[in-house]
Design an enzyme around this catalytic site. Structure first.
Site, PDB file in Angstrom:
ATOM      1  N   GLU A  46       0.808  -1.219   0.000  1.00  0.00           N
ATOM      2  CA  GLU A  46       0.000   0.000   0.000  1.00  0.00           C
ATOM      3  C   GLU A  46       0.841   1.270   0.000  1.00  0.00           C
ATOM      4  O   GLU A  46       0.457   2.281  -0.597  1.00  0.00           O
ATOM      5  CB  GLU A  46      -0.972   0.011   1.177  1.00  0.00           C
ATOM      6  N   HIS A  77     -11.839  -4.932   9.356  1.00  0.00           N
ATOM      7  CA  HIS A  77     -12.289  -4.777   7.963  1.00  0.00           C
ATOM      8  C   HIS A  77     -13.625  -4.064   7.882  1.00  0.00           C
ATOM      9  O   HIS A  77     -14.374  -4.266   6.922  1.00  0.00           O
ATOM     10  CB  HIS A  77     -12.417  -6.151   7.284  1.00  0.00           C
ATOM     11  N   PHE A  82      -7.022  -0.461   5.757  1.00  0.00           N
ATOM     12  CA  PHE A  82      -5.627  -0.611   5.329  1.00  0.00           C
ATOM     13  C   PHE A  82      -4.917   0.731   5.171  1.00  0.00           C
ATOM     14  O   PHE A  82      -3.710   0.764   4.941  1.00  0.00           O
ATOM     15  CB  PHE A  82      -5.511  -1.393   4.013  1.00  0.00           C
TER      16      PHE A  82
HETATM   17  C1  LIG Z   1      -2.437  -4.508   4.231  1.00  0.00           C
HETATM   18  C2  LIG Z   1      -3.423  -5.361   3.536  1.00  0.00           C
HETATM   19  N1  LIG Z   1      -3.579  -5.218   2.213  1.00  0.00           N
HETATM   20  C3  LIG Z   1      -4.475  -5.959   1.535  1.00  0.00           C
HETATM   21  C4  LIG Z   1      -5.237  -6.866   2.194  1.00  0.00           C
HETATM   22  C5  LIG Z   1      -6.299  -7.670   1.448  1.00  0.00           C
HETATM   23  N2  LIG Z   1      -5.897  -9.032   1.324  1.00  0.00           N
HETATM   24  C6  LIG Z   1      -6.344  -9.980   2.156  1.00  0.00           C
HETATM   25  S1  LIG Z   1      -5.699 -11.455   1.832  1.00  0.00           S
HETATM   26  C7  LIG Z   1      -4.802 -10.848   0.546  1.00  0.00           C
HETATM   27  C8  LIG Z   1      -3.938 -11.747  -0.241  1.00  0.00           C
HETATM   28  C9  LIG Z   1      -2.826 -12.286   0.586  1.00  0.00           C
HETATM   29  O1  LIG Z   1      -2.072 -13.145  -0.186  1.00  0.00           O
HETATM   30  P1  LIG Z   1      -1.049 -14.142   0.459  1.00  0.00           P
HETATM   31  O2  LIG Z   1      -0.145 -13.418   1.380  1.00  0.00           O
HETATM   32  O3  LIG Z   1      -0.424 -14.888  -0.642  1.00  0.00           O
HETATM   33  O4  LIG Z   1      -1.924 -15.109   1.381  1.00  0.00           O
HETATM   34  P2  LIG Z   1      -3.034 -16.139   0.945  1.00  0.00           P
HETATM   35  O5  LIG Z   1      -4.354 -15.423   1.041  1.00  0.00           O
HETATM   36  O6  LIG Z   1      -2.718 -16.632  -0.414  1.00  0.00           O
HETATM   37  O7  LIG Z   1      -2.968 -17.217   1.981  1.00  0.00           O
HETATM   38  C10 LIG Z   1      -5.022  -9.501   0.387  1.00  0.00           C
HETATM   39  C11 LIG Z   1      -4.421  -8.673  -0.659  1.00  0.00           C
HETATM   40  C12 LIG Z   1      -5.054  -6.985   3.582  1.00  0.00           C
HETATM   41  N3  LIG Z   1      -5.793  -7.824   4.313  1.00  0.00           N
HETATM   42  N4  LIG Z   1      -4.145  -6.233   4.220  1.00  0.00           N
END
Ligand SMILES: Cc1ncc(C[n+]2csc(CCOP(=O)(O)OP(=O)(O)O)c2C)c(N)n1
Ligand SMILES: Cc1ncc(C[n+]2csc(CCOP(=O)(O)OP(=O)(O)O)c2C)c(N)n1
Ligand SMILES: [Mg+2]
Ligand SMILES: [Mg+2]
Lengths: 325, 354, 325, 354
Positions: free
Chosen positions: A60, A129, A86
């Site tokens: 971000e 959230h 966020f």
């Molecule tokens: C700071 C922040 N940015 C964006 C999000 C939205 N978000 C939730 S899960 C996710 C993807 C995370 O990917 P990864 O780290 O690969 O974990 P996975 O969900 O694949 O287990 C995002 C972008 C968030 N929760 N927090």
């Protein structure tokens, strides 16, 4: 004239401006290929291509820094912060960099950019959230802050935000994404800094924002059935603030209620209450009352979340009690 | 004592000493005109900042201020290598970088004094020097942010096809903050035309970089995490900087993406006005003062046949310019009170209500 | 009884608690070897050693995350965020993690930690190093927020903050560091959530905080000379808020003025003004007025910075005008 | 199609396929009791999460929810290797990690349903599962934060000399956020007893990790930036995970500092409840479904002489447990309204005023 969802209105507003001005770019997590996690940017990648609609890493600070640097050098980016919660991971770029740079540089740097974000509760997403963070932004000199409550306003305020030469925090209420409304055909350009009287009334002024607007309107109808005629104003824009419409109404009705989704302390209503208690003091016929979420994080369970957020009933009850005492 | 190449044992911070051989770059293929330009530029920075320091002592410069005495070769080397329309992003330690872009001395000094003829009308101060018309896109005082902002300028240049490059300077300590990581990855993913320059002066404020960093070279040892080549250079030799800058700028302009350069250097004084810099071993300070980029360069120019007179003439011109700037800055008015209320918004004003 | 600077009082307060409880650790940038960039932690490394007093990298998120994780697992850390403006780079850890975790986990997790920070303006540091951010923290449920104005209060409130089982944001005013005051010998333990009447008065209530307290007091003296007897309250603790002392005073005097260093919109005074306009409405004899920095970033030039922050003169003038109209 | 070891060309995201040989770990020196424990644990996660999904479909589970179907071997492998008093820090995708620590199913499921008998009394929800008494120190829903918090628990263990280790799970996408970088450097500098486990399922939400990351292996390729060894493991083979976990935990307990493990895996479903996961090539999804950690493990146990009956008995027990939990969760009351106003503060209440 078409029925549009609030969610589709976001994409329509952005598309309207991207067609007009090729300096407008969109950047954020999952905004391109996926059309946004809330589906607010569907179709933009197809229409404008991957150089203008950019999927990013989960970074971000990098996203908003990129928007800022691009805005400083001639572009007009729209950046998405997926959930407004966020903002906390990139708040420095917003409040210390974007908000202050024009002022600190003696006006040398322009920052025509928009940060759009999914804001607010009611979806059982829990405390990290679901926040309503308009007040975080309102407290920072140098940021404009808008929160539309209808699809038509979404289109028009998005256009106004993109055309504005200052940074605008554009809060989309997640709880309204699925809501529908009539939206006129053709380009729509609204104005920042304007509140709208959604329902005129004589006995009291209710200020509301975002998802609280439909609730305040419903409460007003309930109150009307009980003989109380209250004016409902959709504040829409916290900065600039349309104090003429707002304080004008308060002076006319003599009573002010705010309906705020945020936790109580330093919700936007606090500022307006303080303004009214100064500038409308002699017109007030009774205490100013704020109807807010109590000063707690939002719980995730549906029954608890519904309990703590202002509802049609809690709004109507509070106002009725106040007006009748 | 050890060189930048030896291993570090945490909690046992030993001094890093400068290289011994000062003639290494004598034979580099650099125009003599560029070289005298480098000298002049460093001289300007040096004399200007010493003057700023004197004005502090006289309580004319307000607030805080961070000098780069001893670190001039980096700013000068990049300043000479950059294209006129390239972008500079600097930190609170940005006087030298501002001068390097050709920003006149008077408004810079006047800004430090909080005067109306200051570069920012007195609203930014020493830590926020900015001159958009010179490509000096700002000095940033919160660690890390400007790396991400430089990306944005580079993105814009890329989108506009302008061929401009954004150059972003920051310190060793900055490599440990989150924004560094986000910015580097982001730049690499989109192949942005940006050059990240870590001015490794081996201290954050008062703490040795070696004591709070997991790797020996705070920037170079991180390059591979972004798919980049490590580039470690001598930041006290203006020629080495100039050549490295040219390579990185060319790479960026060719569309080959970002570079991360670690330039090893040393600050002669404390971190900021308030700091006497006593936490540093005196032999370390002495060794680095003996490897002063201005002396290194003056000696080289002499070896290359530039006359002592020519150098003295430059010195005299620079001194005169600093004297003039001093007078003009001191003679500057205080900012008009109304100016506190201008330029928050694009309409020139500050109003948040109707 | 000894004369102590505000700056030395910080170290004394921390040392008092570190001696008593070995679970108390101190962590932050330059807090150990250098004794803090504001010299507020001088002597602690020598007395408590490097396992309890820890210098860190420039990694505010890592610092506060470490403090949080340590607090969850039995320690009572004090973390420093050097300038309060830097909260913006680690705001997520503060507002989304530290503030919400006890609530979200149904009370499973305790977070006894203190975040101390150099706050406020007046030192010509410019817009990114001069902010008063109490209101940022006050708006977040789950954070306690204190701002002492005297050396004695620094010691006692620091002790209270460290002993408290909830997270406390401890705002030290940079402009007061050099100020001196009498501090009693021996341990001092104050209470969070208590305001102090610094000067009793009948004609109006002035609320002030941090560096605005001495200015409000000076203004009160000036007003006294002109025949106006105003009460000056040092709010000290924004959360919990001592509404009894504050609103009690307002009800008695009938007039409320706040003196806030922060930019106007949603400064702490807005909340108190809104409370008073509700709960003290019938006791108020005139408009509530807030004296704040205008809603702009702080300029760096000394002449401009002095101009925009509330001063003894601007406070006295505003109140005099209001009381006489 | 390529393996995790081939190079990536940006913008040309190709599928990464699982390894072919499923017998590699047959001969590893792991107790059969541990192995059946691994199987049981994975089975619990699988059946539990499928049930949670069914309850979604019946609109009984509220809000959002993130399943780790297909990723169970990582949670199980660590769960079996950890000491009872070690700490787990997980993400919103934390059901499996919660069960892995022995947290009973009923309160977990009840929490998803927003009931009073939920693990958090209905105040946290699916994304915030926490059970301090089981060492499950929380599920965190904002990317990056919990890496820094895990450091804190490790710091505390180090200070108290307790020998505990903090294990922190996160996704591939998380390696690009600033907090990742700060946490890794910080852990390495202080040699904290913490194990960082990147569950690389190759997608952040809907975007391929390869398209937004400067290196091929989001965690392993960053290890050297923190002076750590790269550790890349097969996250679908519970034995490989178990052994790697043991090594990292031993290292941490011995005072040798943090580890960063990248475990390659795949989620069978979409990112969250709202996501059908259509952005992934179907042959990629199919190949990974065919390399299901439960099938891999069941086959191995059979090869190692465990009878099909024994496995069926475990399956039956697990199913019965999930059925019971389902009934108990559905039978749970709604949270008492007053409970919304408890536990903001240590005094049990929420009051901000007197
Ligand atoms: C700071 C922040 N940015 C964006 C999000 C939205 N978000 C939730 S899960 C996710 C993807 C995370 O990917 P990864 O780290 O690969 O974990 P996975 O969900 O694949 O287990 C995002 C972008 C968030 N929760 N927090
Ligand atoms: C986010 C943030 N944290 C801390 C500071 C305080 N601070 C200012 S300069 C500095 C040291 C920076 O060190 P380095 O990056 O090496 O640059 P140098 O000052 O040596 O040029 C620190 C910690 C800051 N400005 N911003
Ligand atoms: Mg440095
Ligand atoms: Mg992933």
């Amino acid at each position: 004239m078409a029925q549009l969802t609030y969610r589709d209105a976001v994409a329509r507003g952005i598309a309207q401006e991207m067609r007009r001005d090729e300096r407008v770019l969109l950047v954020g997590e999952d905004v391109a290929g996926a059309g946004g996690v809330f589906k607010t940017t569907v179709g933009l990648l197809d229409e404008f291509g991957p150089t203008r609609v950019v999927d990013t890493p989960i970074s971000e600070q990098a996203i908003l820094g990129a928007a800022m640097g691009a805005a400083m050098t001639g572009l007009r980016p729209v950046a998405e912060i997926m959930f407004s919660d966020f903002f906390a991971v990139c708040w420095d770029i917003v409040v210390n960099q974007i908000a202050k740079t024009r002022y600190m540089t003696g006006g040398q740097v322009s920052l025509p950019l928009v940060i759009k974000t999914g804001n607010g509760g009611g979806l059982r997403f829990g405390a990290q959230h679901s926040q309503s963070i308009e007040n975080w932004a309102m407290a920072i000199p140098g940021l404009k802050v808008v929160t539309p409550s209808t699809p038509e306003d979404v289109v028009g305020l998005m256009a106004a935000a993109i055309r504005d030469d200052d940074p605008v925090i554009f809060c989309e209420h997640k709880g309204l994404y699925a809501s529908k409304g009539e939206v006129p055909d053709g380009d729509i350009i609204d104005s920042l800094g304007t509140a709208k009287v959604r329902r005129p009334g004589r006995d009291a002024t209710i200020l509301s924002l975002g998802m609280m607007v439909p609730r305040a309107l419903a409460a007003a109808e309930a109150l009307a059935a009980r003989g109380m005629d209250v004016e409902v104003i959709d504040v829409r824009s916290l900065v600039p603030l349309d104090t003429q419409t707002i304080l004008g109404s308060v002076s006319r009705t003599g009573r002010l209620f705010t309906v705020e989704e945020n936790p109580q302390l330093l919700g936007w209503g606090a500022e307006i209450a303080s303004l009214a208690s100064d500038e409308c003091f002699w017109d007030l016929d009774g205490p100013i009352q704020r109807i807010t979420t109590p000063h707690i994080p939002l719980p995730s369970a549906d029954s608890l979340e519904d309990l703590v957020m202002p509802s049609e009933e809690s709004i109507a009850t509070t106002i009725e009690k106040a007006l009748q005492s | 004592m050890r060189s930048p190449l030896t291993d570090h044992v945490y909690g046992q911070h030993a001094s890093v000493l400068p290289p011994q051989d000062q003639t290494r770059h004598d034979g580099d293929d650099i125009d003599l005109a560029v070289r005298t330009g480098l000298y002049r530029s460093m001289r300007e920075m040096r004399v200007f900042e010493k003057r700023a320091y004197d004005l502090f002592m006289k309580q004319l410069v307000k607030g805080t201020s961070h000098l780069s005495l001893g670190m001039e070769a980096i700013a000068a080397g990049f300043g000479q290598a950059m294209r006129r329309d390239d972008y500079t992003f600097a930190t609170y330690r940005g006087h030298a970088h501002t001068l390097a872009r050709g920003v006149p001395m008077t408004p810079v000094l006047a800004e430090l004094l909080g005067r109306a003829n200051g570069l920012l009308g007195g609203k930014g101060g020493s830590m926020h020097l900015t001159s958009v018309e010179h490509g000096m896109m700002g000095s940033y005082a919160i660690i890390g942010a400007h790396l991400t902002i430089a990306n944005g300028a580079a993105w814009s240049a890329q989108y506009r096809g302008s061929g401009q490059v954004a150059v972003c300077f920051f310190g060793d300590g900055t490599t440990n903050i989150g924004a560094f990581h986000e910015a580097l990855n982001y730049a690499a993913v989109y192949k942005l035309p940006v050059v990240f320059v870590c001015e490794n002066n081996m201290y954050m404020e008062y703490t040795s970089i070696f004591d709070i960093t997991a790797v020996e070279r705070p920037a170079a040892d991180r390059a591979s995490a972004y798919g980049l080549e490590p580039v470690l250079i001598d930041g006290n030799d203006a020629d080495e900087v100039y050549l490295a800058a040219g390579r990185a700028l060319d790479r960026a302009r060719a569309g080959d993406g970002p570079s991360l350069i670690e330039a090893v250097t040393y600050r002669h004084g404390g971190h900021s006005r308030a700091d006497p810099g006593k936490y540093r071993p005196s032999e370390e300070v002495e060794a680095w003062k003996a490897y002063d980029p201005l002396d290194v360069y003056r000696d080289r120019l002499i070896r290359l046949g530039v006359s002592a007179d020519e150098l003295l003439a430059i010195d005299a011109e620079v001194l005169a310019a600093v004297d003039t700037a001093t007078q003009e800055a001191i003679a500057g008015d205080l900012p008009a009170p109304e100016s506190a209320f201008t330029d928050l918004w694009a309409d020139g004003g500050w109003s948040w209500r109707n």
